[in-house]
Design an enzyme around this catalytic site. Sequence first.
Site, PDB file in Angstrom:
ATOM      1  N   ASP A 113       0.849  -1.185   0.000  1.00 62.98           N
ATOM      2  CA  ASP A 113       0.000   0.000   0.000  1.00 62.98           C
ATOM      3  C   ASP A 113       0.895   1.250   0.000  1.00 62.98           C
ATOM      4  O   ASP A 113       1.791   1.370   0.838  1.00 62.98           O
ATOM      5  CB  ASP A 113      -0.860  -0.046   1.282  1.00 62.98           C
ATOM      6  CG  ASP A 113      -2.008   0.926   1.272  1.00 62.98           C
ATOM      7  OD1 ASP A 113      -2.403   1.374   0.178  1.00 62.98           O
ATOM      8  OD2 ASP A 113      -2.531   1.227   2.369  1.00 62.98           O
ATOM      9  N   GLY A 123      -8.963   5.158   1.385  1.00 60.48           N
ATOM     10  CA  GLY A 123      -9.642   5.957   2.421  1.00 60.48           C
ATOM     11  C   GLY A 123     -11.111   5.648   2.547  1.00 60.48           C
ATOM     12  O   GLY A 123     -11.928   6.551   2.715  1.00 60.48           O
TER      13      GLY A 123
HETATM   14 ZN   LIG Z   1      -4.445   4.948   0.733  1.00 59.74          ZN
END
Ligand SMILES: [Zn+2]
Length: 322
Positions: free
Chosen positions: A83, A225
């Site tokens: 990530d 998010g």
């Molecule tokens: Zn992210």
Amino acid sequence: MPLVTTKEMFKKAYDGGYAVGAFNVNNMEIVQGITEAAGELESPVILQVSKGARAYANHTYLVKLVEAAVEENPKIPIALHLDHGDTFELCKSCIDGGFTSVMIDASSKSFEDNIALTKQVVEYAHDKGVVVEAELGTLAGIEDEVVVESGKEAYTRPEEVEEFVDKTGCDSLAIAIGTSHGAYKFTADQCTRNADGILVPPPLRFDVLEECIKRLPGFPIVLHGSSSVPQEFVKMVNQYGGNMPDAVGIPEEQLRQAAKLAVCKINIDSDIRLAMTGNIRKYFAEHPDHFDPRQYLKPARQAVKDMVAHKIVHVLGSDGKA
Ligand SMILES: [Zn+2]
């Protein structure tokens, strides 16, 4: 089955109108909670590791924990993803070290520099059979070492996506349509309040998403998010000695809608943190004399599992799609 890339997962998700959950992992209990839920619901799943997680737990430990989960859950496809890789070297180290997917996030650079760095990672990754996620546009909020001040975020410009994908050869694209990292996704003045005094965030920009889909037919889109910051956990944290005023996330029905479109990967991290912390706080408050970590990590792991199961069935729609 061994660890897989996201290629086949995303193709099935795109065609089937659902998304695969990408959950951040930092320790054994989190890996177990996520994969037990996915295993029981026969759902594909992506386990993702951030730069911060790698610094916390160490690359080898995380890879071995994920390998154990793969062995324990032989019927579901599991991908191991980096990530927010921010350099070629970090991506290369994960590609060489057993990951099946990496993200190169050069979204803070100029369009040209983003293309150049993404392309460099794609060439190295594809050579080794690893897939690459890239990003266009900037999300607000805080995620480990990625910090973007509110007001500095920028929606993805749909007119750039074709050229970007074309020139980089990336396999999926994270776009900014109003999601945000962390448990405090929006300031009070960006929101309205409902009857219970809870912040209601501005709706996601589905017009931007749809314009991107039109320009990239068949291409998997990623949302970062995308925790929904369940108020039951925020309440639990606050009830048992915590202080998280106005923590708010993305409403689940909007994520469900995105999952039915071209969004094939939805990133969830804060909800795991909240589920664990809320339940550990509650446990400590109710059992002040306990001191065995197994006693409080067990309900925390169960809370992660229950939360992930809820996401798989009610938000992602990936149950039974293994
Ligand atoms: Zn992210």
